[in-house]
Write a protein that holds these residues in place. Structure first.
Motif, PDB file in Angstrom:
ATOM      1  N   VAL A  73       2.957 -10.020   2.936  1.00 40.27           N
ATOM      2  CA  VAL A  73       2.320  -9.868   4.185  1.00 40.27           C
ATOM      3  C   VAL A  73       1.248  -8.771   4.299  1.00 40.27           C
ATOM      4  N   ARG A  74       0.535  -9.005   5.513  1.00 33.56           N
ATOM      5  CA  ARG A  74      -0.726  -7.957   5.444  1.00 33.56           C
ATOM      6  C   ARG A  74      -0.132  -6.878   6.245  1.00 33.56           C
ATOM      7  N   VAL A  75      -0.251  -5.581   5.941  1.00 30.00           N
ATOM      8  CA  VAL A  75       0.377  -4.429   6.464  1.00 30.00           C
ATOM      9  C   VAL A  75      -0.882  -3.388   6.590  1.00 30.00           C
ATOM     10  N   VAL A  95      -3.483  -3.378   3.477  1.00 25.26           N
ATOM     11  CA  VAL A  95      -2.939  -4.108   2.576  1.00 25.26           C
ATOM     12  C   VAL A  95      -2.022  -5.124   2.673  1.00 25.26           C
ATOM     13  N   SER A  96      -1.515  -5.687   1.335  1.00 26.55           N
ATOM     14  CA  SER A  96      -0.969  -6.908   1.291  1.00 26.55           C
ATOM     15  C   SER A  96       0.244  -6.797   0.236  1.00 26.55           C
ATOM     16  N   VAL A  97       1.654  -6.615   0.620  1.00 28.29           N
ATOM     17  CA  VAL A  97       2.866  -6.343  -0.032  1.00 28.29           C
ATOM     18  C   VAL A  97       3.985  -7.520   0.173  1.00 28.29           C
ATOM     19  N   VAL A 105       9.211  -3.905  -1.075  1.00 25.37           N
ATOM     20  CA  VAL A 105       9.409  -2.761  -0.229  1.00 25.37           C
ATOM     21  C   VAL A 105      10.962  -2.152  -0.192  1.00 25.37           C
ATOM     22  N   LEU A 146      14.350   1.949   5.668  1.00 21.62           N
ATOM     23  CA  LEU A 146      13.400   1.118   5.962  1.00 21.62           C
ATOM     24  C   LEU A 146      12.711   1.429   7.603  1.00 21.62           C
ATOM     25  N   VAL A 192       5.473   4.822   1.154  1.00 16.28           N
ATOM     26  CA  VAL A 192       6.230   4.475  -0.204  1.00 16.28           C
ATOM     27  C   VAL A 192       5.101   3.891  -1.089  1.00 16.28           C
ATOM     28  N   VAL A 242       4.232   0.879  -3.530  1.00 19.13           N
ATOM     29  CA  VAL A 242       4.697  -0.413  -3.828  1.00 19.13           C
ATOM     30  C   VAL A 242       3.757  -1.225  -4.447  1.00 19.13           C
ATOM     31  N   VAL A 248      -0.249  -0.223  -4.000  1.00 20.94           N
ATOM     32  CA  VAL A 248      -0.427   0.187  -2.682  1.00 20.94           C
ATOM     33  C   VAL A 248       0.608   1.000  -2.210  1.00 20.94           C
ATOM     34  N   VAL A 295       2.568   1.994   1.604  1.00 20.06           N
ATOM     35  CA  VAL A 295       2.642   1.562   2.887  1.00 20.06           C
ATOM     36  C   VAL A 295       3.943   2.187   3.626  1.00 20.06           C
ATOM     37  N   ASP A 336       6.247  -0.182   9.187  1.00 18.87           N
ATOM     38  CA  ASP A 336       5.122  -0.906   9.421  1.00 18.87           C
ATOM     39  C   ASP A 336       5.464  -2.642   8.962  1.00 18.87           C
ATOM     40  N   VAL A 337       6.101  -2.465   7.576  1.00 17.43           N
ATOM     41  CA  VAL A 337       6.280  -3.774   7.152  1.00 17.43           C
ATOM     42  C   VAL A 337       7.339  -4.514   7.987  1.00 17.43           C
ATOM     43  N   ALA A 354       5.607  -6.109  10.699  1.00 16.78           N
ATOM     44  CA  ALA A 354       4.788  -7.140  10.234  1.00 16.78           C
ATOM     45  C   ALA A 354       5.494  -8.388   9.741  1.00 16.78           C
TER      46      ALA A 354
END
Lengths: 400, 400
Positions: free
Chosen positions: A277-279, A282-284, A289, B271, B277, B279, B282, B284, B288-289, B292
């Protein structure tokens, strides 16, 4: 026997530590993507040799087999690499053992009712090639699958005249000090296996069902006590019916209520997903996570206390024709496995079984060709050897 | 009256839509970090003007106030920007209204027992500057805080001779079709407010407690029914005791069992954290994750059905001296608010209150200087005006 272990992670390293006390092999090569990691595992014994390997390349596996005249490959890497290691061994004329089978793919339209590609299907599709080459692929020979399958065959051979149900039940009371929540195993892999549609064998066919369904409280031995268990996809359900006549086969994992709730929540929110997913910029992958915020279980062995139990519940008619129910099981205490082998309980309990199997193959007690599950072979010498290795198994008579 | 609305998100846009039907102002400027977004909100009425603004800059706010000779600033941005908007208005000689107060910081050593910097403390610290300038900062004038505070004052003035407890109780039965889990409000902000230590007013002082604690089932009116409510940090607990004599003040949020469990799980796993953190390659923030992977609530209004309820439960002695318990409340049905205003129920219910307040200030019915909560002013004209706006409120007599 000349052994190649592919993968020097927790299980590969523990397997090396166990093999270091045995003498059934003439060569023992430990290979990993990281040569450093392979070298650390190989330092357990001066007879061991470390190599670098890319487990995603069947060619790389074959090459390494030929270089060391390997007769048996023990696959101890992530199940994503089962097929290249399996094919690489076959191409090099080596026998093969693993502790997890090739991955499944859910049914495209009815994933919670019908099976799609099942665990191990890709391996069984090559069974005739292995048989024709006179080579053995002994699949699922860890603790679960592995010892659990051997328990099922032992029950069929020696304890029952008719088996109505074989139910694998796995649970423990391992806790990690100093953390609100710290799984004792890879959360990434646990999400993978727990959120795939579980498979059930019943009335002569496989069907799938809803992940984490049919919760039941199973009373585990060894001071563990009652733990909530739910259906999880696992190899035993695909292996046992091929060699053992049973009305029903299930696998239920004693995740415990708290962990089950965490998995349900992660799934509900989409945090189990591996799709990036885009956050921000960036993309993770959300699942990466989740793994990143939790402590690394590989580093937690010495902060852990408790016992893990793997076992097989069998219901049916005993040899005298009267109703019988037994639970055959194996306990490992974490304090013992850390002290004796420097390995976490679940990891050690997985790793001891392929080493026992290799010894039985080296001495000719076990023989075979083709793709076989552990229940295809005589369980008695295996269970005896396990006792000799200091890892006794037990039987509980009657309902839980 | 010349109004500047800072923020053209859900609440700012809905406030503009409500103001478009009124005539108490001579200028109405809508400013946002995105000029496009400001222009979309301003398109509700030819009298409206769109501007770009950086709400993190007090200087930018002052400049815009001076450019348009603003008399009243309505702050409709994220609570992180309360202080620059508040200070910018003061510097430009404009009065100020907001719907959420300056952020709190937990007590450094005993966060679940003692309060640290409380919600609004930074604003009340500047009260004398506002009073000396003859300007009014009317803080917390949304629905909760806002209408809930006005209900408390109304109860004190007209229904009770002694108040033992004021308990704000907020709940609803809004559901979003087509999603397993889709909060009807920003999950980022909900985590923020739900996982901060909640504050309780009791025995003449504020103390804090454990997030999501003391669950109770509250039976909401309007067809909503019983919902699990837990302590959450909220402005009313800090505002009401300053102007209303009450033995105890609490805020409990009807998150429902499912959402409470989700928040607990996110917190347990870490979370909810905003600290980045690593990952893969990257970095993030886990929170926010989480935001998202969930659907954007701003886009869900037309997929939502149900009713939201904001209200104030008051217990004590009635004007005749006998025990009394009432729940003063306000319902908004999402279908109605979407049809009438194109705004989601919770958003509309928040936005209508500052527009009513602005009208009372414009007409001189409400007057004041310094930093005041809604309960500092006469509740009757406000509650009458709310009925005139088509948003009637109600009283339920007796226990829930």
């Amino acid at each position: 026997m000349r052994v190649l272990v592919v993968g020097a992670g927790g299980v590969g390293s523990a397997a090396a530590g166990i093999a270091a006390r045995r003498s059934f092999f003439s060569a023992f090569v430990i290979a990993d993507y990281s040569l450093d990691r392979a070298a650390r595992a190989a330092s357990a014994d001066p007879r061991f040799v470390a190599e670098r390997v890319d487990a995603s390349s069947a060619g790389n596996i074959s090459e390494l087999c030929r270089k060391h005249a390997i007769t048996h490959v023990l696959n101890a890497v992530d199940p994503r690499f089962v097929m290249p290691v399996f094919e690489g061994a076959l191409a090099a004329g080596a026998s093969y053992l693993d502790m997890a089978m090739s991955l499944s793919h859910p049914h495209p339209t009815e994933p919670y009712r019908l099976t799609g590609e099942k665990l191990g299907d890709a391996q069984f599709a090559l069974a005739s090639s292995w048989a024709e080459a006179g080579l053995l692929a002994l699949v699922g020979i860890g603790v679960e699958p592995g010892l659990s399958d051997i328990f099922a065959r032992y029950a069929a051979d020696h304890l029952f005249s008719r088996i109505d149900e074989v139910g694998i039940r796995d649970g423990g009371n391992l806790v990690v000090e100093g953390y609100d929540f710290a799984p004792s195993f890879s959360v990434w892999t646990t999400i993978e296996e727990c959120l795939n549609p579980p498979v059930i064998w019943e009335n002569g066919e496989w069907r799938s069902t809803v992940p984490l369904s049919e919760p039941e409280i199973f009373d585990f031995p060894g001071g563990i006590g009652p733990v909530e268990c739910v259906h999880v996809e696992h190899e035993e359900v695909l292996l046992i019916p091929r060699w053992v006549d049973a009305g029903k086969v299930t696998f239920k994992y004693g995740l415990g209520s708290e962990f089950i709730e965490v998995l349900r929540t992660l799934h509900k929110l989409g945090l189990d997903s591996t799709a990036p997913v885009r956050v921000g910029g960036v993309s993770v992958s959300p699942r990466d996570v989740v793994a990143a915020v939790l402590p690394d279980p590989a580093t937690l062995g010495d902060k852990m206390t408790g016992t893990t139990c793997a076992g097989t519940l069998v219901r049916g008619l005993g040899v005298d024709g009267s109703p019988r129910e037994v639970y055959l099981y194996h306990l490992v205490d974490n304090e013992w496995s850390m002290r004796e082998y420097g390995a976490q309980a679940v990891v050690w309990q997985t790793a001891v079984n392929p080493i026992v199997a290799l010894e039985l193959l080296a001495t000719g007690v076990w023989q075979g060709a083709g793709v076989l599950g552990p229940e295809a072979l005589d369980p008695v010498p295996f269970l005896d050897k396990l006792v000799e290795y200091g890892a006794p198994w037990q039987i509980r008579e009657g309902a839980a």
